[in-house]
Each structure stands twice: as structure tokens, then as C-alpha cells.
Design a protein around this motif. Structure first.
Motif, short mmCIF file in Angstrom:
data_model
loop_
_atom_site.label_atom_id
_atom_site.label_comp_id
_atom_site.label_asym_id
_atom_site.label_seq_id
_atom_site.Cartn_x
_atom_site.Cartn_y
_atom_site.Cartn_z
N ARG A 45 32.68 42.09 50.51
CA ARG A 45 34.03 41.61 50.75
C ARG A 45 34.55 40.96 49.47
O ARG A 45 33.82 40.23 48.80
N GLU A 46 35.81 41.24 49.15
CA GLU A 46 36.37 40.71 47.92
C GLU A 46 37.73 40.09 48.16
O GLU A 46 38.46 40.49 49.07
N LEU A 47 38.06 39.12 47.34
CA LEU A 47 39.37 38.48 47.40
C LEU A 47 40.39 39.36 46.69
O LEU A 47 40.19 39.76 45.55
N VAL A 48 41.47 39.64 47.39
CA VAL A 48 42.51 40.51 46.85
C VAL A 48 43.67 39.69 46.29
O VAL A 48 44.20 40.00 45.22
N ALA A 49 44.08 38.68 47.04
CA ALA A 49 45.22 37.87 46.64
C ALA A 49 45.08 36.49 47.25
O ALA A 49 44.50 36.33 48.33
N GLN A 50 45.63 35.51 46.54
CA GLN A 50 45.51 34.13 46.98
C GLN A 50 46.83 33.43 46.75
O GLN A 50 47.50 33.68 45.75
N ILE A 51 47.21 32.57 47.71
CA ILE A 51 48.44 31.81 47.54
C ILE A 51 48.15 30.36 47.92
O ILE A 51 47.64 30.08 49.00
N PRO A 52 48.45 29.42 47.05
CA PRO A 52 48.21 28.01 47.37
C PRO A 52 49.25 27.49 48.35
O PRO A 52 50.19 28.20 48.70
N SER A 53 49.07 26.26 48.79
CA SER A 53 50.05 25.67 49.71
C SER A 53 51.41 25.58 49.04
O SER A 53 52.45 25.72 49.69
N SER A 54 51.40 25.38 47.74
CA SER A 54 52.63 25.49 46.95
C SER A 54 52.21 25.94 45.56
O SER A 54 51.14 25.61 45.09
N GLY A 55 53.06 26.72 44.91
CA GLY A 55 52.70 27.22 43.59
C GLY A 55 52.59 28.72 43.56
O GLY A 55 52.94 29.43 44.51
N SER A 56 52.07 29.23 42.47
CA SER A 56 52.06 30.67 42.22
C SER A 56 50.85 31.34 42.83
O SER A 56 49.76 30.78 42.89
N ALA A 57 51.04 32.57 43.21
CA ALA A 57 49.98 33.39 43.76
C ALA A 57 49.12 33.97 42.64
O ALA A 57 49.54 34.03 41.48
N ASN A 58 47.94 34.42 43.02
CA ASN A 58 47.03 35.07 42.09
C ASN A 58 46.50 36.36 42.72
O ASN A 58 46.36 36.42 43.95
N TYR A 59 46.21 37.34 41.88
CA TYR A 59 45.84 38.65 42.37
C TYR A 59 44.62 39.19 41.64
O TYR A 59 44.41 38.90 40.45
N ALA A 60 43.85 40.00 42.35
CA ALA A 60 42.80 40.76 41.69
C ALA A 60 43.46 41.77 40.74
O ALA A 60 44.56 42.26 40.99
#
Length: 115
Positions: A45-60
């Protein structure tokens, strides 16, 4: 306790789009960073995308520019818009907090990209 229910998967042709939704129960959803994960057959299993409670998202790297994660805290929902889908995106997709918590894994939703 948080429960996460995902929906929106399906069969799509290469180049197509899907939008996944993840609805959370519990009253403290808004404070969590959330992530979309996927697991293809025979792979971890891998992380594809992440979004904080506020702020910018991050992507694989392999989804950057094609996938967009977003959240609506009022609806306790996190979304994953997937465009320009490729066969290698085929996997079961899950949402969880980021970092993930074992007791928050749900059933996931199957995404199959095939002609």
C-alpha cells in the motif's frame, strides 16, 4: 473514533477520469491531515496524495499533475479527482489519516483502468 467510507471507484478506460469520495464520521475530522492510499495486486500500500488540515497538498511523483486531493471540512469529506488515468493506476484506493492509523482503514474502492 473515526470511520471512513470511500466511494466512487469503477472501471474506466485509459485517459478517463474518476472522482473518489471519503466521508468521515466523528467530530474532529477537521484537525487531521488526510491521505489517499492505494494498493495494487502484489504490491505494498502506498500514499498517493496528502492534504493537511490547512495548507498545500502533496502528491506522489507518478500522480502529480493528474490527481487532485481536496477536502470539505463542513461535510467531513475528502476527495480525489483522478484525470488522465493509466492502467498502472489500477488498485484498491483507501483513505486514512496521514500518517495512517490501523483502526481507520476501511473497505477501499476498486479502480480499474483498462480498455
Amino acid at each position: 473514533q473515526v470511520q471512513l467510507v470511500v466511494s466512487g471507484g469503477g472501471l474506466v478506460q485509459p485517459g478517463g477520469s474518476l472522482r473518489l469520495s471519503c466521508v468521515a464520521s466523528g467530530s474532529i475530522f477537521s484537525i487531521y491531515a488526510m491521505g489517499w492510499y492505494r494498493q495494487a495486486p502484489g504490491k505494498q500500500r502506498e500514499l498517493v496524495a496528502q492534504i493537511p488540515s490547512s495548507g498545500s497538498a502533496n502528491y506522489a511523483d507518478d500522480v502529480k499533475g493528474r490527481f487532485t486531493i481536496s477536502r470539505d471540512n463542513a461535510k467531513k469529506t475528502v476527495y480525489l479527482q483522478m484525470n488522465s488515468l493509466k492502467p498502472e493506476d489500477t488498485a484498491v484506493y483507501y483513505c486514512n489519516t496521514e500518517p495512517w492509523r490501523m483502526d481507520y482503514w476501511g473497505q477501499g474502492t476498486q479502480v480499474t483502468v483498462s480498455s
